[in-house]
Write an enzyme that holds these catalytic residues in place. Structure first.
Site, PDB file in Angstrom:
ATOM      1  N   ARG A   1     191.783  71.096  97.511  1.00  0.00           N
ATOM      2  CA  ARG A   1     191.497  72.075  98.573  1.00  0.00           C
ATOM      3  C   ARG A   1     192.039  73.429  98.142  1.00  0.00           C
ATOM      4  NH1 ARG A   1     193.904  74.243 103.111  1.00  0.00           N
ATOM      5  NH2 ARG A   1     192.595  74.359 104.958  1.00  0.00           N
TER       6      ARG A   1
ATOM      7  N   LYS B   1     200.408  77.847  98.462  1.00  0.00           N
ATOM      8  CA  LYS B   1     201.475  77.397  99.382  1.00  0.00           C
ATOM      9  C   LYS B   1     202.832  77.996  99.007  1.00  0.00           C
ATOM     10  CE  LYS B   1     199.242  74.307 102.115  1.00  0.00           C
ATOM     11  NZ  LYS B   1     198.926  72.891 102.094  1.00  0.00           N
TER      12      LYS B   1
HETATM   13  N1  HH2 Z   1     196.830  72.790 104.299  1.00  0.00           N
HETATM   14  C1  HH2 Z   1     196.501  73.707 105.236  1.00  0.00           C
HETATM   15  C2  HH2 Z   1     195.512  73.438 106.189  1.00  0.00           C
HETATM   16  N2  HH2 Z   1     194.856  72.263 106.180  1.00  0.00           N
HETATM   17  N3  HH2 Z   1     194.498  70.135 105.234  1.00  0.00           N
HETATM   18  C3  HH2 Z   1     194.806  69.197 104.334  1.00  0.00           C
HETATM   19  N4  HH2 Z   1     194.163  68.025 104.315  1.00  0.00           N
HETATM   20  N5  HH2 Z   1     195.774  69.408 103.388  1.00  0.00           N
HETATM   21  C4  HH2 Z   1     196.469  70.577 103.329  1.00  0.00           C
HETATM   22  O1  HH2 Z   1     197.358  70.700 102.453  1.00  0.00           O
HETATM   23  C5  HH2 Z   1     196.176  71.583 104.295  1.00  0.00           C
HETATM   24  C6  HH2 Z   1     195.166  71.324 105.244  1.00  0.00           C
HETATM   25  C7  HH2 Z   1     197.185  75.034 105.233  1.00  0.00           C
HETATM   26  O2  HH2 Z   1     196.427  75.987 104.515  1.00  0.00           O
HETATM   27  P1  HH2 Z   1     195.482  77.085 105.192  1.00  0.00           P
HETATM   28  O3  HH2 Z   1     194.328  76.428 105.878  1.00  0.00           O
HETATM   29  O4  HH2 Z   1     195.088  78.103 104.192  1.00  0.00           O
HETATM   30  O5  HH2 Z   1     196.443  77.814 106.217  1.00  0.00           O
HETATM   31  P2  HH2 Z   1     196.534  77.791 107.782  1.00  0.00           P
HETATM   32  O6  HH2 Z   1     196.906  76.411 108.214  1.00  0.00           O
HETATM   33  O7  HH2 Z   1     197.593  78.819 108.077  1.00  0.00           O
HETATM   34  O8  HH2 Z   1     195.181  78.171 108.340  1.00  0.00           O
END
Ligand code: HH2
Length: 296
Positions: free
Chosen positions: A272, A238
């Site tokens: 995660r 992040k």
């Molecule tokens: N962060 C992201 C997406 N989903 N879900 C939970 N429960 N907690 C989190 O911190 C969280 C999440 C963001 O990360 P990522 O999926 O890699 O990115 P993007 O939303 O751009 O697909």
């Protein structure tokens, strides 16, 4: 000890996810079937590549996978306008072939990262075990879909709309407000018929928070653990890590491991992560040191 349990809804599925606070954190491998996720957008959009990526994360030590077909990177800050709006049809078109094949190939718990009840419903019909809702029940039908299927749900903290979440951020008392808002969402979920043992809470690192907010929430995870629900932490790659250490998203492994160690120390239930193999090895050694008793 508080715990959440997810039971596969399909007859004979036999999958079960028990999340106990105090046990080593379960490693949730991120599988973004998207063109635009902040750190790996476009890498796993092709279903064959996504399925192989999912299986590789399981071989590398993931305890469960989190399939997301919509980027939720918030707008108004480092991600500019934030993620593009995706239709339910597009989200399903990306998600379902990958979910279906992984369900056929593995019995590990499969989580689906979605804010939409229609997507959750279709995913649960395909054998998903857990719904990861970053909007914490913003879709008015989400709670009843989850309650009906008896599956587990992650309720993540955020404020406002994704498109401008990183603008005008304001908390008077960060820890109290995040804890109160998560408690309210959990109460709403229970009132809608979701078993409280199937609720996981998440501080929402990076969602409507400044760098200092993210660091403070991590530092005081015990305040959120005191709500009595298992916690999920998603700090991997992040932007707060980039702000502290000046590193691009794919170069944030060291900082992600620091956050993983901190979260594990605070007995969170689910971590995660994008970098499963490195995190798995890191936690195995960390745990071995923590538990070492010999040589006295
Ligand atoms: N962060 C992201 C997406 N989903 N879900 C939970 N429960 N907690 C989190 O911190 C969280 C999440 C963001 O990360 P990522 O999926 O890699 O990115 P993007 O939303 O751009 O697909």
């Amino acid at each position: 000890m508080p715990h959440a349990a997810a039971t596969g809804s399909r007859p004979g599925a036999g999958r079960r996810l028990e999340l106990e606070l105090g046990s080593p954190p379960k490693l949730m491998g991120v599988l973004n079937v998207t063109p635009d996720s902040f750190s790996d957008g476009g890498l796993w959009l092709d279903p064959t590549a996504a399925i192989e990526r999912g299986l590789a994360m399981l071989r590398a030590g993931a305890d469960l996978l989190d399939l997301g077909a919509e980027s939720t990177r918030p707008g108004g800050g480092v991600y500019g306008a934030g993620a593009a709006e995706v239709s339910v049809e597009d989200e399903l078109e990306r998600l379902i072939p990958v979910l279906r094949e992984l369900r056929r190939l593995t019995d590990v718990p499969l989580s689906v990262d979605t804010r939409r009840a229609a997507v959750a419903e279709a995913a649960l019909a395909e054998g998903a075990d857990l719904i990861n809702d970053v909007s914490a029940l913003a879709d008015p039908r989400m709670a009843s879909v989850v309650a009906e299927h008896g599956c587990a749900i992650v309720l993540m903290h955020s404020r406002g709309e994704l498109a401008n979440m990183q603008r005008g951020i304001h908390f008077k008392d960060l820890l109290t407000e995040v804890a109160d808002e998560l408690r309210d969402r959990a109460a709403g979920a229970v009132a809608a018929g979701i078993d409280r043992r199937r609720i996981v809470l998440d501080p929402g690192i990076g969602f409507g928070k400044t760098v200092e907010h993210n660091l403070t929430l991590l530092r005081h995870l015990d305040r959120l653990a005191a709500l009595g629900f298992p916690l999920l932490v998603g700090a991997s790659r992040k932007s707060f890590i980039g702000a502290v250490a000046e590193a691009a998203p794919k170069e944030r492994l060291g900082g992600s491991l620091a956050a993983a160690a901190w979260a594990a120390q605070h007995r969170i239930a689910i971590l995660r992560v994008h970098d499963v193999a490195a995190t798995h090895q890191f936690l195995a050694v960390w745990r071995a040191i923590e538990n070492a008793e010999g040589g006295a």
